[in-house]
Scaffold this active site. Structure first.
Site, PDB file in Angstrom:
ATOM      1  N   TYR A  83       0.843  -1.195   0.000  1.00 39.48           N
ATOM      2  CA  TYR A  83       0.000   0.000   0.000  1.00 39.48           C
ATOM      3  C   TYR A  83       0.877   1.243   0.000  1.00 39.48           C
ATOM      4  O   TYR A  83       1.780   1.380   0.828  1.00 39.48           O
ATOM      5  CB  TYR A  83      -0.925   0.022   1.225  1.00 39.48           C
ATOM      6  N   CYS A  84       0.624   2.153  -0.925  1.00 33.50           N
ATOM      7  CA  CYS A  84       1.330   3.430  -1.035  1.00 33.50           C
ATOM      8  C   CYS A  84       2.831   3.151  -1.174  1.00 33.50           C
ATOM      9  O   CYS A  84       3.231   2.354  -2.013  1.00 33.50           O
ATOM     10  CB  CYS A  84       0.975   4.323   0.150  1.00 33.50           C
ATOM     11  N   MET A  85       3.668   3.780  -0.361  1.00 32.15           N
ATOM     12  CA  MET A  85       5.107   3.538  -0.434  1.00 32.15           C
ATOM     13  C   MET A  85       5.430   2.072  -0.153  1.00 32.15           C
ATOM     14  O   MET A  85       6.433   1.548  -0.632  1.00 32.15           O
ATOM     15  CB  MET A  85       5.839   4.428   0.571  1.00 32.15           C
ATOM     16  N   GLY A  87       3.995  -0.309  -1.465  1.00 29.16           N
ATOM     17  CA  GLY A  87       3.973  -0.945  -2.773  1.00 29.16           C
ATOM     18  C   GLY A  87       5.335  -0.911  -3.432  1.00 29.16           C
ATOM     19  O   GLY A  87       5.761  -1.879  -4.067  1.00 29.16           O
ATOM     20  N   LEU A 107      -1.521  -1.121  -4.201  1.00 27.29           N
ATOM     21  CA  LEU A 107      -2.624  -0.184  -3.999  1.00 27.29           C
ATOM     22  C   LEU A 107      -2.056   1.215  -3.769  1.00 27.29           C
ATOM     23  O   LEU A 107      -1.231   1.403  -2.872  1.00 27.29           O
ATOM     24  CB  LEU A 107      -3.455  -0.585  -2.777  1.00 27.29           C
TER      25      LEU A 107
END
Length: 198
Positions: A83-85, A87, A107
């Site tokens: 998720y976010c960073m 990822g 995501l």
């Protein structure tokens, strides 16, 4: 315990419970209801050693150890959900150890850090010398500074989201969701100096 594992990797600057925000707003619980076993990584706050970490260190040291543990416990390669960073970190782990991981899902993962945001980039370049002094003295980029920099990407967003909330009743679902999300947004984590400089 025998369900396929999904290793959930959050951002370094926000706490992982965004993926389990509330009982009825939870990706983690949804994954579990679908018959998978989600494991949510909590980065915590950078300690003395982690203040010198690079992205590679987070991938090799921490994620590598978590991956080794999960594989030893389950005997299989877990799916990765970043998720976010997180990822970007999941991508790094998958690239470095492709035979040790299963499917990969990302995501809200930032991809091109140089695209767009021209005025914000110019402001960041102007602030860079002061930020580097702060990082050198503290070893991290503090949460309040990170929040300010991120808010600078869309300066009108804070005002518009609160104006939008003004129409909601304090007992409404919209209001409760807003409060939970804002509490999460304001519960950030400082970023290790080398990662902030990258």
């Amino acid at each position: 315990a025998n369900a396929p594992v999904v290793l959930c990797i959050p951002s370094l600057i926000n706490r992982g419970y965004i993926l389990d925000l509330s009982e009825d707003r939870s990706l983690i619980r949804t994954i579990a209801r679908r018959g998978l076993r989600p494991l949510l990584l909590d980065w915590g706050t950078p300690d003395e050693v982690e203040r010198a970490f690079t992205l590679g260190d987070y991938i090799d040291v921490h994620l590598g150890a978590v991956l080794d543990h999960v594989r030893a416990e389950t005997g299989s390669a877990p799916a990765l959900l970043g998720y976010c960073m997180g990822g970007n970190l999941a991508l790094g782990l998958a690239a470095r150890r492709p035979s040790d991981v299963g499917p990969l899902a990302l995501l809200a993962t930032p991809w091109d850090f140089h695209a767009g945001h021209g005025p914000a980039r110019a402001a960041l370049n102007a602030l860079r010398p002061g930020l580097e002094i702060m990082i050198a003295s503290q070893g991290t980029l503090p949460v309040d500074v990170l929040q300010t920099l991120l808010n600078g990407l869309k300066p009108g967003l804070a005002g518009s989201k609160f104006r939008n909330l003004a129409t909601a009743r304090s007992t409404s679902r919209k209001f409760a969701d807003f409060v939970v999300l804002e509490d999460w947004l304001n519960d950030g984590v400082p970023l290790a100096g080398p990662v902030a400089k990258a």
